[in-house]
Design an enzyme around this catalytic site. Sequence first.
Site, mmCIF file in Angstrom:
data_model
loop_
_atom_site.group_PDB
_atom_site.id
_atom_site.type_symbol
_atom_site.label_atom_id
_atom_site.label_comp_id
_atom_site.label_asym_id
_atom_site.label_seq_id
_atom_site.Cartn_x
_atom_site.Cartn_y
_atom_site.Cartn_z
ATOM 1 N N GLY A 11 0.814 -1.210 0.000
ATOM 2 C CA GLY A 11 0.000 0.000 0.000
ATOM 3 C C GLY A 11 0.849 1.262 0.000
ATOM 4 C CB SER A 13 0.301 3.943 -4.458
ATOM 5 O OG SER A 13 -0.939 3.668 -3.827
ATOM 6 C CB SER A 14 -1.416 7.435 -1.523
ATOM 7 O OG SER A 14 -2.334 6.451 -1.058
ATOM 8 N N GLY A 15 -0.276 8.145 1.135
ATOM 9 C CA GLY A 15 -0.513 8.172 2.569
ATOM 10 C C GLY A 15 0.596 7.582 3.415
ATOM 11 C CG ASP A 55 -4.826 -6.784 -6.354
ATOM 12 O OD1 ASP A 55 -5.192 -6.681 -5.169
ATOM 13 O OD2 ASP A 55 -5.631 -6.871 -7.300
ATOM 14 C CB SER A 133 -4.217 -1.936 13.768
ATOM 15 O OG SER A 133 -5.522 -2.030 14.285
ATOM 16 C CE1 TYR A 147 -10.336 1.079 8.050
ATOM 17 C CE2 TYR A 147 -11.294 2.154 9.967
ATOM 18 C CZ TYR A 147 -10.197 1.879 9.166
ATOM 19 O OH TYR A 147 -8.966 2.383 9.505
ATOM 20 C CB ALA A 149 -15.750 -5.928 11.348
ATOM 21 C CE LYS A 151 -7.458 -0.982 9.260
ATOM 22 N NZ LYS A 151 -6.167 -1.361 8.637
ATOM 23 C CB THR A 182 -4.288 9.280 4.320
ATOM 24 O OG1 THR A 182 -5.554 8.780 4.769
ATOM 25 C CG2 THR A 182 -3.249 9.080 5.408
#
Length: 270
Positions: A11, A13-15, A55, A133, A147, A149, A151, A182
């Site tokens: 993950g 690509s950002s944030g 992916d 998390s 969402y 659930a 985490k 983000t």
Amino acid sequence: MNESKVILVTGASSGIGLAAALKLVEAGHTVYGAARRTEPMASIAAAGGHVLSLDVADEASMTAAVDEILAREGRIDVLVNNAGYAVYGAVEDVPIDDARRQFEVNLFGLARMTQLVLPGMRAQKSGTIINISSMGAVIYTPLGAWYHATKHAVEGFSDCLRLETAPFGIDVVIVAPGAIDTGFNEILGEQVRAASGDGPYAEMAAGIARTAAPGQGSKPSVIADVIARAVAAPRPKTRYRAGQYGRLLVFLRRALPDRLFDKLVARFAG
């Protein structure tokens, strides 16, 4: 300077993922940033890191990414499981296939990436798995059931994994961000209006959308710094919390009775 490690960040690509990859490159590590889209990760390559297409909902993609790193570097020392996203809307309104996809990415993708790196880490008797998390694993919000659930599941998974891997010299670390800027809020507002903006949950959806203002929260670099500290630590903490509201809301959740916290969240959510 700390010993250079081979690190895979999903993950990226950002944030948080992008900020973490750049921070870890800066710290002198061999970093592979991975995401479905490689173009947004150009800054990682420019800084001296590597970029992979990945992916976490596709078995072949995950296997290929890990195999490529092992072929080039011979090992993976740290896996940062950061890939994830949020589905927001009333439980009644969100299609169950969308909910399944949420778990596929946020939990099962994380779990499969972990399975793929564990044999090598066991063989070298060392390694660190960092699972991103959220304070959402402890607190909760209306229209965010799927969402939250995922985490909650990530933290339960991580706690069990920590016990399993400790005899092999492998650390499992949970990083639980608070509110981070983000772009999450903007997407959340759009999602909740699309899913539940009409019908019985419309008023609730409007309240959530109003409070999800863009630009709120700590910068992703705050969490990137925490990840870098965990990577560098000889014995990292099992949990790190950072970011706006993160510690405060978790404290209140644990200190207040359920019904009182329910009222607090309902008021905060508009």
